[in-house]
Design an enzyme around this catalytic site. Sequence first.
Site, PDB file in Angstrom:
ATOM      1  N   GLU A 100      45.616  35.376  40.905  1.00 49.38           N
ATOM      2  CA  GLU A 100      45.056  36.513  40.165  1.00 49.38           C
ATOM      3  C   GLU A 100      45.479  37.838  40.799  1.00 49.38           C
ATOM      4  O   GLU A 100      45.644  37.925  42.017  1.00 49.38           O
ATOM      5  CB  GLU A 100      43.524  36.460  40.172  1.00 49.38           C
ATOM      6  CG  GLU A 100      42.921  35.240  39.550  1.00 49.38           C
ATOM      7  CD  GLU A 100      41.414  35.177  39.766  1.00 49.38           C
ATOM      8  OE1 GLU A 100      40.799  34.228  39.259  1.00 49.38           O
ATOM      9  OE2 GLU A 100      40.856  36.063  40.450  1.00 49.38           O
ATOM     10  N   CYS A 113      44.264  45.057  43.421  1.00 49.63           N
ATOM     11  CA  CYS A 113      43.728  44.018  44.292  1.00 49.63           C
ATOM     12  C   CYS A 113      44.668  42.829  44.248  1.00 49.63           C
ATOM     13  O   CYS A 113      44.899  42.249  43.175  1.00 49.63           O
ATOM     14  CB  CYS A 113      42.326  43.617  43.838  1.00 49.63           C
ATOM     15  SG  CYS A 113      41.556  42.359  44.893  1.00 49.63           S
ATOM     16  N   CYS A 120      41.727  28.967  48.938  1.00 48.52           N
ATOM     17  CA  CYS A 120      41.230  29.452  50.229  1.00 48.52           C
ATOM     18  C   CYS A 120      40.505  28.316  50.929  1.00 48.52           C
ATOM     19  O   CYS A 120      39.821  27.515  50.294  1.00 48.52           O
ATOM     20  CB  CYS A 120      40.272  30.624  49.999  1.00 48.52           C
ATOM     21  SG  CYS A 120      39.647  31.389  51.519  1.00 48.52           S
ATOM     22  N   CYS A 124      33.503  30.152  51.993  1.00 46.48           N
ATOM     23  CA  CYS A 124      32.281  30.931  51.754  1.00 46.48           C
ATOM     24  C   CYS A 124      31.517  30.310  50.584  1.00 46.48           C
ATOM     25  O   CYS A 124      32.083  30.055  49.516  1.00 46.48           O
ATOM     26  CB  CYS A 124      32.625  32.383  51.455  1.00 46.48           C
ATOM     27  SG  CYS A 124      33.440  33.215  52.834  1.00 46.48           S
ATOM     28  N   CYS A 127      31.518  32.040  46.883  1.00 48.06           N
ATOM     29  CA  CYS A 127      32.780  32.576  46.367  1.00 48.06           C
ATOM     30  C   CYS A 127      33.516  31.558  45.507  1.00 48.06           C
ATOM     31  O   CYS A 127      33.641  30.385  45.883  1.00 48.06           O
ATOM     32  CB  CYS A 127      33.665  33.008  47.538  1.00 48.06           C
ATOM     33  SG  CYS A 127      35.238  33.726  47.042  1.00 48.06           S
ATOM     34  N   CYS A 345      36.730  37.978  42.199  1.00 47.37           N
ATOM     35  CA  CYS A 345      37.762  37.168  42.831  1.00 47.37           C
ATOM     36  C   CYS A 345      37.590  35.678  42.554  1.00 47.37           C
ATOM     37  O   CYS A 345      36.541  35.095  42.824  1.00 47.37           O
ATOM     38  CB  CYS A 345      37.729  37.433  44.333  1.00 47.37           C
ATOM     39  SG  CYS A 345      39.030  36.615  45.225  1.00 47.37           S
TER      40      CYS A 345
END
Length: 358
Positions: A100, A113, A120, A124, A127, A345
């Site tokens: 993205e 951004c 990832c 977290c 997220c 995100c």
Amino acid sequence: MDSRWQPKNEKPYVYDFTLEDWQQWVKDNGEAGFRAGQIFDWLYVKRVSSFDGMTNLPKALRDRLEEQFDFVTLKEVAHYRSKDGTVKFLFELNDENAIETVIMKHSYGNSICVTTQVGCRVGCTFCASTLGGLKRNLTSGEIIAQVVKAQQLLDETQERVSSIVIMGIGEPFENYDAVMKFLKVMIHPKGLNIGQRHITVSTSGIVPNIYRFADEDTQINLAISIHAPNDALRSKLMPVNRRYPFAELIEACQYYVAKTGRRITFEYALMGGVNDQAEHAEELAKVLKAFPMAHVNLIPVNFVSERDYVRTPRNDIFTFQRILERNKINATIRREQGSDIAAACGQLRAKHMESGAR
């Protein structure tokens, strides 16, 4: 970083080279030195998308470039425009993985951004980016291509990229070398020429690379995703805290401030009933008193269907902010942008993955 998370492109991307790399390449290939500047100009000032478009280069040189390099193919899977002007891209890479990129409109200009990894592994718990884990790192060229693509869209209205935030999918400091190479190209006066103080890199707290970044001697801004005022709560919200405990993170931040003389922005996502109570604000203020220039960016958490967190009520957000400010900690509330297009995100990629894509 484990080789499993490295891209496997057969040829380097044309955006993977800095100007110094191009200067070495033309020398090694028996070309005149000024050709390096011409190639760089075609990439970042004229922003062509093929070697054939580099019309002031000899055909033999264009053919050699074609043989040795690839352009990054960012296939546009989706392109959404919010009522507030935010634009979100979902791009497919050469290996069919998806990333993205977001353009955000501000009174002071256009902020981009960018994403640094496919997925990832930081984990977290609030997220969307961590859903599905880490697939691989992006090359510096794949990160650069996102900014070039955004600038090409802005070219249509004679606007320009004025700032960059490295806060998209992934942990930038787990792809450190590629991110630093990306930054070197972004700030180059013969390239896109983005001012260093108009670029912010955000990390969840990869302590060794906070020290490295402090020693880089740049003016690029640093943001730390802190999200909790103590070790126990942060470990529940951010598994990375078990690897780099809270005290070690704070010590690294103190080193950064002492070495650079620059302030740190601490990102704090407010989650209803989890980390948003008055006692959390008081505890956070005590921690951040060690940073006279500290700035806290309060972020109402985005709803993610796969997560259980709810947004802090509006009045409680203001109460949290007032407690910090009463303790002389500068705090602002992030303006929400692009909520009608899943601009937070990882949200768009998560929806894409649900369809069976990568």
